[in-house]
Enzyme design. Sequence first.
Site, PDB file in Angstrom:
ATOM      1  N   GLY A   1      11.659  43.072  23.730  1.00  0.00           N
ATOM      2  CA  GLY A   1      11.453  42.191  24.881  1.00  0.00           C
ATOM      3  C   GLY A   1      10.295  41.246  24.654  1.00  0.00           C
ATOM      4  N   ASN A   2       9.849  40.599  25.713  1.00  0.00           N
ATOM      5  CA  ASN A   2       8.695  39.701  25.587  1.00  0.00           C
ATOM      6  C   ASN A   2       7.884  39.756  26.881  1.00  0.00           C
ATOM      7  OD1 ASN A   2       9.637  37.460  27.436  1.00  0.00           O
ATOM      8  ND2 ASN A   2      11.340  37.529  25.975  1.00  0.00           N
ATOM      9  N   ARG A   3       6.787  39.012  26.904  1.00  0.00           N
ATOM     10  CA  ARG A   3       5.817  39.150  27.995  1.00  0.00           C
ATOM     11  C   ARG A   3       6.105  38.269  29.204  1.00  0.00           C
ATOM     12  NH1 ARG A   3       1.307  41.768  25.951  1.00  0.00           N
ATOM     13  NH2 ARG A   3       1.083  41.664  23.698  1.00  0.00           N
ATOM     14  N   SER A   4       7.211  37.564  29.232  1.00  0.00           N
ATOM     15  CA  SER A   4       7.437  36.637  30.345  1.00  0.00           C
ATOM     16  C   SER A   4       7.559  37.384  31.680  1.00  0.00           C
ATOM     17  CB  SER A   4       8.702  35.821  30.095  1.00  0.00           C
ATOM     18  OG  SER A   4       8.924  34.984  31.199  1.00  0.00           O
TER      19      SER A   4
ATOM     20  N   ALA B   1      12.266  33.041  28.692  1.00  0.00           N
ATOM     21  CA  ALA B   1      11.910  33.318  27.297  1.00  0.00           C
ATOM     22  C   ALA B   1      13.074  34.114  26.707  1.00  0.00           C
ATOM     23  CB  ALA B   1      10.618  34.117  27.246  1.00  0.00           C
TER      24      ALA B   1
END
Length: 413
Positions: A216-219, A283
């Site tokens: 995943g990512n930090r968005s 993102a």
Amino acid sequence: MTPPVDTPAGRGRPRVVLGVGAGIAAYKACELLRLFTESGHDVRVVPTRDALRFVGEPTWAALSGHPVAADVWESVHEVPHVRIGQEADLVVVAPATADILAKAAHGLAGDLLTNTLLTARCPVVFAPAMHTEMWEHPATRANVATLRERGSIVIDPAVGRLTGADTGPGRLPDPAEIFEVCRRVLRGRPRDLAGRTVVVSAGGTREAIDPVRFIGNRSSGLQGYALARTAVARGAEVVLVAANVALPDPAGAKVVRVESALELREAVLSASAGADVVVMAAAVADFRPAQARESKIKKSSGDPEPIQLVKNPDILAELGERRRQAPRAVPYPRVIVGFAAETDDVLANGQAKLAAKGCDLLVVNQVGRGLAFGTPDNAATVLVAGGEPVEIPRGPKDDVADAVWDLVAARLA
Ligand code: CTP
């Protein structure tokens, strides 16, 4: 019941009339009332007679600091049925029942709220809440269309659990989101996206490794949600494609929830057919595991195997390419907006992306070192195809969103 008119507590403070209809969501209007009073608004609550069955007069009087009445027959010498509407800077009806919408559309004036709606010359916001069947009934649709034609703002209800076991469109949006719509209306922001349909993607995709793990990512989705919220407030019909966002739905937006990049692509492409604007604020993971395992990878199964990654489709580039290839007569997004999160060589990387992806505007954020992800503020440089870059100064994400919509509205015009 106490008389309906007193001396306004604070001339100079924005005067809001909170109309409350007879729906179970009336209790949520208490929260809306608090948001207004705590931010310095002078609020008169005007419930219908039946609304008082759900939340009683003492609650409204205590929370608003004003007397409360539903009828026109009290303090008649002060002509409340005319004065309350005339003196208001904003009237918001929450929850607005099918009955209130019908009465307002037809100009009936049987109680204090309907009289107030007829005498108000300020903006009027309706936040409907009712069962799906009532919301979708042709009579209600016609009443909503009439009210919108006359300039009232009718926020589409949220989709979700209704009274009892059923779910569907008809829920009162989150009070904080109704409050944001009202605050913007009071600030006199333009409704320059009325009649436009826009698609906004927000959040960050998750690419499954196995049933419990993902890449995943930090968005956080905050900027995308701000874009959706502000577009609704500017009059647009909004589809918000949300990837793994834990935020309340923006009032009036149709929210489609997705998890992975492939699901997001499907949802964005389907919603963007015929849309005027697509904004890709999400993102999107560039890669996904070639194969998501069907069972959990166990520690006991020895050294882990490397995870093979494959490329995800580039949705923004695909939108640009589809538009390039579309015959002139086929509707396509007239404005495509991309986002670029960069840590280094911010502008050079952004210019290359704008050209490569064929979008009209690219909102470039510097990320890392406490910037952008999960913070309430943002700042950006917007790269413009065929034009000069525009700086958006640091400010709340709603303000950044408004600055983006200013550029979009100028291109649409
Ligand atoms: N984007 C997309 N599909 C992808 C990757 C990104 O539609 N598979 C969109 C994002 O929503 C954003 C823009 O492309 O609007 C730029 O995303 P970004 O991650 O900054 O760029 P990438 O193209 O992924 O390039 P890189 O990660 O190498 O900087």
